[in-house]
Scaffold this motif. Structure first.
Motif, short mmCIF file in Angstrom:
data_model
loop_
_atom_site.label_atom_id
_atom_site.label_comp_id
_atom_site.label_asym_id
_atom_site.label_seq_id
_atom_site.Cartn_x
_atom_site.Cartn_y
_atom_site.Cartn_z
N ARG A 1 35.68 -26.38 21.44
CA ARG A 1 37.21 -26.45 21.33
C ARG A 1 37.70 -27.78 22.47
NH1 ARG A 1 41.30 -23.44 20.12
NH2 ARG A 1 42.02 -22.66 22.18
N ASP B 1 36.17 -18.20 14.44
CA ASP B 1 34.85 -18.53 15.24
C ASP B 1 35.12 -17.40 16.13
OD1 ASP B 1 32.39 -19.72 15.57
OD2 ASP B 1 33.21 -20.50 17.38
N SER C 1 31.61 -21.84 21.83
CA SER C 1 32.97 -21.81 20.95
C SER C 1 33.97 -22.58 21.82
CB SER C 1 33.38 -20.60 20.33
OG SER C 1 34.43 -20.81 19.44
N SER D 1 28.05 -18.81 16.75
CA SER D 1 28.20 -19.46 18.28
C SER D 1 28.37 -18.23 19.26
CB SER D 1 29.43 -20.10 18.41
OG SER D 1 29.56 -21.37 17.48
N LEU E 1 38.44 -23.61 14.71
CA LEU E 1 38.47 -24.10 16.33
C LEU E 1 39.90 -24.15 16.75
CD1 LEU E 1 35.33 -26.06 16.67
CD2 LEU E 1 35.41 -23.62 17.26
N TRP F 1 36.32 -17.74 19.50
CA TRP F 1 37.23 -18.17 20.79
C TRP F 1 38.37 -17.41 20.81
CZ3 TRP F 1 41.84 -19.86 19.58
CH2 TRP F 1 42.18 -20.45 18.50
#
Length: 288
Positions: free
Chosen positions: A175, A210, A171, A166, A91, A212
């Motif tokens: 974070r 992830d 996500s 996610s 993340l 993001w």
């Protein structure tokens, strides 16, 4: 008391060169069968016990992993120090795929799992402000450095239910919480290890960013597996280095892991369920 190192991880983690007297054996527990048979042996004079978290061939989902049986089986095998090796998503930009992170905090977002050995008829609450063992975590960090990979000491692991990855909104939310990595198996494993009075550490092997990260595609299984396979040699080298760092006889942990139950049980002795107490004896026999 002899030190016995337990390792819960993926299929590649337990294939350790030089493991003497290696033997797979079935272990029955009051909570059913663990994920698979357990592999025990001796490495550099230290006894070790391995358990594939998802079973050989990856047959358990993150939700159906029999976490209570797994921890109970490790306790029954005499394990004193339990190391979890887990694949996670990153993340944070600075934590790249291929890096290792030594977890020291968790955010539990799971909701469909049995999270405690306690129950009606025997209620207990263990301290969990510091969910991992600092001593064992430091040994894992030192072992990880021998592999030549980047190692980050201390970080927060978000445990999600899965098995889906996610959403982008999730996500971004995690974070914003300041979490460092995300995975699907960190909980309730760490909680149960504390209730079983085991020293517990988690080595998170980062496989992806992830979803993001604007410069990376959404997570897919092929990507995770490819990076995990690339990390397999490093994971085995990390595990192989642990006996040299934990060779001394087991003593009381300074963090109090071995005495987590000293003041945990709330139920009055006269009100305790004898059947549940018998079921919990392999895990909590010291205080029952």
């Amino acid at each position: 008391m002899d030190r016995i190192i337990g390792v819960i991880g993926g299929s590649g983690v337990y294939d350790i060169a030089g493991l003497e007297g290696a033997m797979w054996q079935a272990v029955d527990t009051p909570f059913g069968a663990p994920s698979d048979d357990l592999l025990s042996g001796t490495l550099n004079g230290v006894k070790m016990v391995f358990l594939p978290r998802h079973g050989r061939g990856h047959v358990h989902t993150p939700t159906t992993v029999p976490y209570r049986a797994n921890i109970c089986a490790m306790k029954a095998m005499g394990v004193t120090d339990l190391v979890a090796v887990s694949a996670v998503g990153s993340l944070k930009e600075a934590y790249a795929p291929g890096d290792f992170l030594i977890v020291d905090q968790y955010i539990d977002r799971t909701f469909a799992r049995e999270k405690s050995f306690f129950g009606p008829g025997l209620v207990g609450h263990v301290p969990f402000a510091h969910p991992t063992c600092a001593r064992l975590s430091a040994a894992c960090a030192a072992a990880a450095r021998t592999t030549g990979t980047a190692v980050h000491e201390g970080g927060t692991y978000v445990a999600m239910e899965g098995p889906q990855f996610s959403t982008l909104a999730e996500s971004r939310l995690y974070r914003s919480w300041g979490a460092d990595v995300i995975g699907m198996t960190g909980m309730p494993e760490a909680k149960l290890a504390r209730e079983a009075e085991l020293c517990y550490a988690c080595v998170a092997m980062i496989t992806d960013y992830d979803c993001w990260h604007p410069e990376h595609d959404a997570v897919d299984v092929a990507q995770v597996v490819a990076t995990a396979m690339a990390n397999a040699d490093k994971a085995r080298a990390l595990v192989a280095a642990l006996p040299g760092l934990l060779a001394e006889p087991a003593q009381d942990c300074e963090a109090g892991c071995g005495h987590a139950l000293d003041s945990a049980i709330m139920t009055a002795p006269a009100k305790r369920d004898p059947e549940l107490m018998a079921k919990l004896a392999p895990v909590m026999g010291r205080v029952l």
